[in-house]
Design an enzyme around this catalytic site. Structure first.
Site, PDB file in Angstrom:
ATOM      1  N   TYR A  29      -3.894  -0.989  -4.315  1.00  0.00           N
ATOM      2  CA  TYR A  29      -3.632  -0.766  -5.746  1.00  0.00           C
ATOM      3  C   TYR A  29      -2.152  -0.403  -5.908  1.00  0.00           C
ATOM      4  CZ  TYR A  29      -5.261  -0.458 -10.480  1.00  0.00           C
ATOM      5  OH  TYR A  29      -5.471  -0.711 -11.811  1.00  0.00           O
ATOM      6  N   HIS A  31       1.822   0.020  -6.502  1.00  0.00           N
ATOM      7  CA  HIS A  31       2.701   0.228  -7.659  1.00  0.00           C
ATOM      8  C   HIS A  31       4.144   0.287  -7.157  1.00  0.00           C
ATOM      9  CE1 HIS A  31       2.918   4.385  -6.353  1.00  0.00           C
ATOM     10  NE2 HIS A  31       1.610   4.430  -6.368  1.00  0.00           N
ATOM     11  N   GLY A  33       6.067   2.601  -6.473  1.00  0.00           N
ATOM     12  CA  GLY A  33       6.308   3.544  -5.374  1.00  0.00           C
ATOM     13  C   GLY A  33       6.110   2.871  -4.019  1.00  0.00           C
ATOM     14  N   HIS A  34       5.039   2.073  -3.910  1.00  0.00           N
ATOM     15  CA  HIS A  34       4.798   1.365  -2.645  1.00  0.00           C
ATOM     16  C   HIS A  34       5.889   0.320  -2.398  1.00  0.00           C
ATOM     17  CE1 HIS A  34       0.566   2.501  -3.844  1.00  0.00           C
ATOM     18  NE2 HIS A  34       0.625   2.987  -2.628  1.00  0.00           N
ATOM     19  N   LYS A 146       6.435  11.868  -2.371  1.00  0.00           N
ATOM     20  CA  LYS A 146       5.403  12.284  -3.352  1.00  0.00           C
ATOM     21  C   LYS A 146       4.286  13.074  -2.679  1.00  0.00           C
ATOM     22  CE  LYS A 146       2.555  11.724  -6.979  1.00  0.00           C
ATOM     23  NZ  LYS A 146       1.305  11.274  -6.431  1.00  0.00           N
ATOM     24  N   SER A 182       2.069   7.028  -9.534  1.00  0.00           N
ATOM     25  CA  SER A 182       0.852   7.224  -8.749  1.00  0.00           C
ATOM     26  C   SER A 182      -0.217   6.280  -9.256  1.00  0.00           C
ATOM     27  CB  SER A 182       0.375   8.673  -8.917  1.00  0.00           C
ATOM     28  OG  SER A 182      -0.982   8.789  -8.549  1.00  0.00           O
ATOM     29  N   SER A 183      -1.091   5.858  -8.330  1.00  0.00           N
ATOM     30  CA  SER A 183      -2.214   5.001  -8.736  1.00  0.00           C
ATOM     31  C   SER A 183      -3.105   5.730  -9.741  1.00  0.00           C
ATOM     32  CB  SER A 183      -3.074   4.642  -7.532  1.00  0.00           C
ATOM     33  OG  SER A 183      -2.270   4.163  -6.505  1.00  0.00           O
TER      34      SER A 183
END
Ligand code: PAF
Length: 280
Positions: A29, A31, A33-34, A146, A182-183
């Protein structure tokens, strides 16, 4: 981009990768950030492996593993576009085959903060990350700031178990209003989303106090609580001013600096955020 599921498939694909190899472990999932972790890995490494595995071992009995958001086709499209070399999508049977009984327990750093709220969580994280390190034989692994306690646990584990791998920490990615990506943010209602940047504002207020000379950790915690009190929907689970490596709560911030962190509920959505006060 190669996509593999089994350990044999991974080993074969891994053998063909240019080195050094960077690993970005994820639960999918994806986003921004990844994707920042992927970019950091690409800057440092010749090849990048991303793992996607929603790890049952890090979910508590009251945490809904089944409801964790998943969208593999979208994840694969994003990773392909980002230029990732190899994606490993193990199943639970691949990761935890029948008879599995070996666990990694990073005993002290796993206890406070998130570990206190989620017993067994970091045992699940440390175990799966150790398996990901071993299976991918990566030279570097990339994690987001995070999840600050996760970073502290993994760094400790890598040192304690002599993993021949560098742990690289990438700064938290934020929305324009400061909310950490965040997811879980998708679960916030419009009103909750409007108030959620209070976490970051609280961290910045505490940092300002520290930079103005405040060293009393309790006063620094109170600064964070004061800012969070301004968000009517926020239910604070904890705020912390702790040693950056041991994560023990501080009385006074010393030359080692501190990790400021917090967990706050907005409705049913639990948000975490943190900031490192550099030692002075
Ligand atoms: O941060 C995460 O997404 C997970 O905890 C990790 C590191 C992929 C282990 O399952």
């Amino acid at each position: 981009m190669h996509t593999v599921t089994t350990i044999d498939g991974l080993r074969t694909a891994r053998a063909g990768l240019a080195e050094p190899v960077g690993l970005v472990p994820t639960m999918g999932y994806l986003h921004e950030g990844h994707l920042a972790l992927v970019r950091a890995a690409q800057e440092r490494c010749e090849s990048v492996v991303v793992s996607i595995f929603v790890n049952p071992a890090q979910f508590g009995p009251n945490e809904d593993l089944a409801k964790y958001p998943r969208d593999i086709p979208r994840d694969l499209a994003l990773l392909e576009e980002a230029g990732v070399d190899l994606v490993w999508l193990p199943t639970s049977e691949v990761m935890y085959p029948e008879g599995f009984q070996t666990w990694v327990d990073v005993s002290e750093v796993s206890q406070p903060l998130e570990g206190g709220m989620r017993p067994g969580h970091f045992r699940g994280v440390a175990t799966v990350v150790a398996k990901l390190f071993n299976a991918t034989e990566a030279h570097f692994a990339f994690f987001g700031q995070k999840d600050a306690q996760q970073v502290a646990v993994i760094k400790r584990m890598a040192r304690d178990l002599n993993f021949p791998l560098g742990v690289v920490v990438v700064p938290t990615q934020r929305e324009a209003d400061g909310l950490a990506r965040s997811s879980r943010n998708v679960f916030l209602s419009a009103e909750e989303r409007g108030q959620a940047p209070a976490l970051y504002r609280a961290l910045i207020a505490a940092k300002d106090a520290y930079e103005a000379g405040e060293r009393n950790a309790e006063k620094i915690r109170r600064v964070m609580l004061g800012t969070l009190a301004g968000a009517s929907l926020a239910q604070v689970q904890y705020v912390s001013c702790a040693h950056p490596e041991t994560l023990a709560e501080l009385d006074t911030v010393s030359a080692d600096g501190a990790l400021l962190s917090m967990a706050v509920y907005f409705g049913k959505t639990r948000l975490i955020d943190n900031l490192v006060l550099e030692g002075q």
